[in-house]
Design a protein around this motif. Sequence first.
Motif, PDB file in Angstrom:
ATOM      1  N   PRO A  71       0.710  -1.235  -0.130  1.00  0.00           N
ATOM      2  CA  PRO A  71       0.107   0.063   0.101  1.00  0.00           C
ATOM      3  C   PRO A  71       0.881   1.199   0.088  1.00  0.00           C
ATOM      4  O   PRO A  71       0.223   2.401  -0.375  1.00  0.00           O
ATOM      5  N   ASN A  72       2.197   1.304   0.499  1.00  0.00           N
ATOM      6  CA  ASN A  72       3.041   2.494   0.569  1.00  0.00           C
ATOM      7  C   ASN A  72       3.433   2.956  -0.680  1.00  0.00           C
ATOM      8  O   ASN A  72       3.910   3.860  -0.976  1.00  0.00           O
ATOM      9  N   THR A  73       3.447   1.992  -1.805  1.00  0.00           N
ATOM     10  CA  THR A  73       4.369   2.334  -2.939  1.00  0.00           C
ATOM     11  C   THR A  73       3.504   1.935  -4.119  1.00  0.00           C
ATOM     12  O   THR A  73       3.979   2.128  -5.390  1.00  0.00           O
ATOM     13  N   ARG A  74       2.487   1.007  -4.072  1.00  0.00           N
ATOM     14  CA  ARG A  74       1.889   0.500  -5.476  1.00  0.00           C
ATOM     15  C   ARG A  74       1.338   1.422  -6.305  1.00  0.00           C
ATOM     16  O   ARG A  74       1.444   1.318  -7.541  1.00  0.00           O
ATOM     17  N   ASP A  75       0.645   2.659  -5.890  1.00  0.00           N
ATOM     18  CA  ASP A  75       0.168   3.592  -6.665  1.00  0.00           C
ATOM     19  C   ASP A  75       1.235   4.107  -7.537  1.00  0.00           C
ATOM     20  O   ASP A  75       0.977   4.184  -8.755  1.00  0.00           O
ATOM     21  N   VAL A  76       2.211   4.637  -6.830  1.00  0.00           N
ATOM     22  CA  VAL A  76       3.297   5.069  -7.705  1.00  0.00           C
ATOM     23  C   VAL A  76       3.931   4.294  -8.681  1.00  0.00           C
ATOM     24  O   VAL A  76       4.321   4.455 -10.168  1.00  0.00           O
ATOM     25  N   ASP A  83      -7.635   1.237 -12.991  1.00  0.00           N
ATOM     26  CA  ASP A  83      -8.095  -0.284 -12.823  1.00  0.00           C
ATOM     27  C   ASP A  83      -7.075  -1.224 -12.299  1.00  0.00           C
ATOM     28  O   ASP A  83      -7.517  -2.092 -11.461  1.00  0.00           O
ATOM     29  N   THR A  84      -5.628  -0.905 -12.594  1.00  0.00           N
ATOM     30  CA  THR A  84      -4.889  -2.003 -12.223  1.00  0.00           C
ATOM     31  C   THR A  84      -4.555  -1.519 -10.725  1.00  0.00           C
ATOM     32  O   THR A  84      -3.969  -2.387  -9.990  1.00  0.00           O
ATOM     33  N   ARG A  85      -4.623  -0.445 -10.224  1.00  0.00           N
ATOM     34  CA  ARG A  85      -4.538  -0.079  -8.921  1.00  0.00           C
ATOM     35  C   ARG A  85      -5.745  -0.630  -8.090  1.00  0.00           C
ATOM     36  O   ARG A  85      -5.565  -1.169  -7.068  1.00  0.00           O
ATOM     37  N   LYS A  86      -6.978  -0.631  -8.714  1.00  0.00           N
ATOM     38  CA  LYS A  86      -7.995  -1.476  -8.132  1.00  0.00           C
ATOM     39  C   LYS A  86      -7.748  -2.782  -7.936  1.00  0.00           C
ATOM     40  O   LYS A  86      -7.951  -3.602  -6.763  1.00  0.00           O
ATOM     41  N   SER A  87      -7.106  -3.294  -8.922  1.00  0.00           N
ATOM     42  CA  SER A  87      -6.726  -4.622  -8.900  1.00  0.00           C
ATOM     43  C   SER A  87      -5.702  -5.236  -7.972  1.00  0.00           C
ATOM     44  O   SER A  87      -5.834  -6.101  -7.257  1.00  0.00           O
ATOM     45  N   ALA A  88      -4.687  -4.147  -7.826  1.00  0.00           N
ATOM     46  CA  ALA A  88      -3.781  -4.287  -6.683  1.00  0.00           C
ATOM     47  C   ALA A  88      -4.500  -4.356  -5.173  1.00  0.00           C
ATOM     48  O   ALA A  88      -3.914  -5.098  -4.335  1.00  0.00           O
TER      49      ALA A  88
END
Length: 240
Positions: free
Chosen positions: A44-49, A75-80
């Motif tokens: 959660p700390n790094t996935r968006d970037v 959409d990929t962020r939602k999948s993560a």
Amino acid sequence: MNLLEAQDGDRPPRLLPSDERPSGAPARYTLKYPSSWAHLDLDPNTRDVAIRRRIEEQAKGVEVERERVDALIRDTRKSAREAYAQGALQVGYLLGFLPDGSTLNATAMVLRTRIPEGEPTDLPQMMLAAGVQNSRTSVGRGTDLNRVEIMELPEVGSVGRMTSLEDFDYFGQATIRTAVHQVVIPVPSSRDLMILASTTPNISLAEKFFEVFDAVAGTFRFHDSEDPPQDVVAGAENGK
């Protein structure tokens, strides 16, 4: 097909996350994904970037609208986030841009679950029950894409394999028909199962993707040592 050791970010392969590992049960697993795939950052700390950077790099030099790229990032962020909420240990994914602006998409997620006390652990019995459910509810029932079987994996032994077509609710935006490929791997000396759950919305290429998913599953290995070999650690530290 060039298959590379699956890493979680730049770290060595993740240990099996069990604080109650029975005697004789393996300490960790390894898995290899195709070299054209990437690892979905679940932190959660790094996935968006990390997700934005990866998709924007892939879109360079491709005639695709900015709006489409932004939608893929969202959409990929939602999948993560969803994979993280499900307790996924790691996720490999393919995102390829085609000349017409469409995409090739696939994911291969590793999950771990435990069979509740009192429920059977016999693999054929479990797969038979899954097959009955699959034949009743899958939109692909009666087709060659719906199959349930027992197969052998090198150095692993007997595993369950189930393929199907499903209609998935895509974050409340649409219902997307998706090809699903699942491999159920019993963890020795335990009531745990490793689930390799792979999907693609590219239905016309489902059989081809199933071959890729089978190849990925064929690289799965259990290891008794908690520490990966030094050459793997060194490669991870160097980003290899």
